[in-house]
Design a protein around this motif. Sequence first.
Motif, mmCIF file in Angstrom:
data_model
loop_
_atom_site.group_PDB
_atom_site.id
_atom_site.type_symbol
_atom_site.label_atom_id
_atom_site.label_comp_id
_atom_site.label_asym_id
_atom_site.label_seq_id
_atom_site.Cartn_x
_atom_site.Cartn_y
_atom_site.Cartn_z
ATOM 1 N N ARG A 224 0.840 -1.199 0.000
ATOM 2 C CA ARG A 224 0.000 0.000 0.000
ATOM 3 C C ARG A 224 0.877 1.251 0.000
ATOM 4 O O ARG A 224 0.637 2.195 -0.759
ATOM 5 N N ALA A 225 1.897 1.235 0.852
ATOM 6 C CA ALA A 225 2.756 2.412 0.967
ATOM 7 C C ALA A 225 3.465 2.697 -0.356
ATOM 8 O O ALA A 225 3.601 3.855 -0.757
ATOM 9 N N SER A 226 3.898 1.651 -1.057
ATOM 10 C CA SER A 226 4.566 1.854 -2.343
ATOM 11 C C SER A 226 3.629 2.495 -3.345
ATOM 12 O O SER A 226 4.051 3.289 -4.185
ATOM 13 N N GLY A 227 2.347 2.144 -3.256
ATOM 14 C CA GLY A 227 1.376 2.771 -4.143
ATOM 15 C C GLY A 227 1.236 4.255 -3.841
ATOM 16 O O GLY A 227 1.011 5.058 -4.740
ATOM 17 N N LEU A 228 1.417 4.628 -2.565
ATOM 18 C CA LEU A 228 1.226 6.024 -2.174
ATOM 19 C C LEU A 228 2.477 6.867 -2.373
ATOM 20 O O LEU A 228 2.390 8.002 -2.816
#
Lengths: 309, 309
Positions: A224-228
């Motif tokens: 999720r963090a990589s997407g953000l």
Amino acid sequence: MPETASSAERVDWIAVDWGTSNLRAWAMADDRAVATVSAPTGMGGLERHQFEPALLAATEPWLSAERPIDVVACGMVGARQGWQEVPYLAVPTQPVVASAMQQVSTSDPRLTVRIVHGLSQMDPADVMRGEETQIAGLLGLEQGFTGMVCLPGTHSKWARVEAGEVQSFRTFMTGELFALLAKQSVLRHSMGEDGTLHDTVFDNAVRVAAETPADLTALLFGIRASGLVADADNEDARSRLSGLLIGAELAAMQQEWSGGDVVLIGADQLAERYLRALHALGGTARMVDAQACTLAGLVAARHQLLEAR
Amino acid sequence: MPETASSAERVDWIAVDWGTSNLRAWAMADDRAVATVSAPTGMGGLERHQFEPALLAATEPWLSAERPIDVVACGMVGARQGWQEVPYLAVPTQPVVASAMQQVSTSDPRLTVRIVHGLSQMDPADVMRGEETQIAGLLGLEQGFTGMVCLPGTHSKWARVEAGEVQSFRTFMTGELFALLAKQSVLRHSMGEDGTLHDTVFDNAVRVAAETPADLTALLFGIRASGLVADADNEDARSRLSGLLIGAELAAMQQEWSGGDVVLIGADQLAERYLRALHALGGTARMVDAQACTLAGLVAARHQLLEAR
């Protein structure tokens, strides 16, 4: 309407693979399938009184008023929520054993239905239902097989097979976790629909999870963090999720698969993904067709029943 | 109707903790809360145009037609799906920084609203939003604090704090996994409703997960299997699920918490569970009240804004 292939040939008995979502039946002449049918009437959608009608609907063309035909069924049909609960048989044991199968009472005189048991293990506590028949099938196809059998799926199973018996086994929630996380967790915002996976991203995720399996639940949030923060795309996210979960499973089983003969039994696409993951970690395996194993296992169960008479 | 406590005292500004599910606001006289209100109008249930009305509904009694009152808000209100996206600030950094906060445009002249940024980390990719304010609050309550801060929750955070800055942090999906597995996976058949946990079962599960964290997804299935083959009860299952997930998280962070000062900031019951798990592994921590940290962090953010003027 079920997909059916009927046959003019004699039908000796009927083999049934009855899982949570689907039913598949084969009309058998001796050990040979002469027709097959599949229907979406899985155990998950049936009340107890609906099992016999569902079986009749699928196999009607193969039944005869002259004599009752034997039906041998495996899978979740024998679970607590199924047609009739058939108790687990504790390992170590042959994968299918006639005396542990159970006849279920039916009202139609053209059928005699027996359901295969599952397998259980006390320490660590574990259960399987359906996979025991596939393992019996593998032993039918490859007599004397010794090694690890990996059966990927909603609940992946790893079984140690030796001397014709399942010695021990272990279940991982890999497939169910994938579905829950992809569709219902915060990660769903980063996922695309079902689609192709990115091989390099998948391989890297397998390696990361295998190197630091303790970090799994942090690595998952990292998707999720990589997407953000890094604009990782949906295909990347899906590939990483698959790679991390399969990589963690392989890390836990490393001692078991690094030693010797590993057979993968599963749906083609998923089994190929496990093979790819094993390769990424320097391991290997052979793939054996899942449906062929199921059918061969039901044939083995039928032979056992005949011998026990 | 929101739960309100009004006050005859002067209100200098309004502090707001605006998460996914709830909004909590404090009427502030200088650094002191003189009234508080909470409402179920969390960011998760609001469209963009509904944020200002929700804030007005909650804080109406504290507003004045004479001059606009400053509002400082932290939490998911600043997320992409919130009122206005306030970009993350990359670590290492002070936890709250005035220049990275953003004013959001409002139509009511009685309000001037600023939203606190979140924090991000590039490698490994990670994000937080809301917890940075609690960490700022801890630094306000305990000046010069150096050590690890653990903030349990849906997505548990572990932050290394040194020299007044967040140096690095890591997020675990522990809370979300617990909810998904307890309510939507095959494990739901073995779970009771929310309730007390069995301490011994919990402690054992923490230890097992910490000893063999790679086995996590197999240990999880073992909860279901124990229900089937060993008649483990619902309270056992729930306690094991909680212990396994927290134990795996602690295993991944062992180097970080075994060294020195660890502060737990979170809802009482959950923070106590983490403390218990740390004890089971031979570690320890201090608990600091989560709401006190949030409020102190919003006060710190307000001071920063005043100094930056």
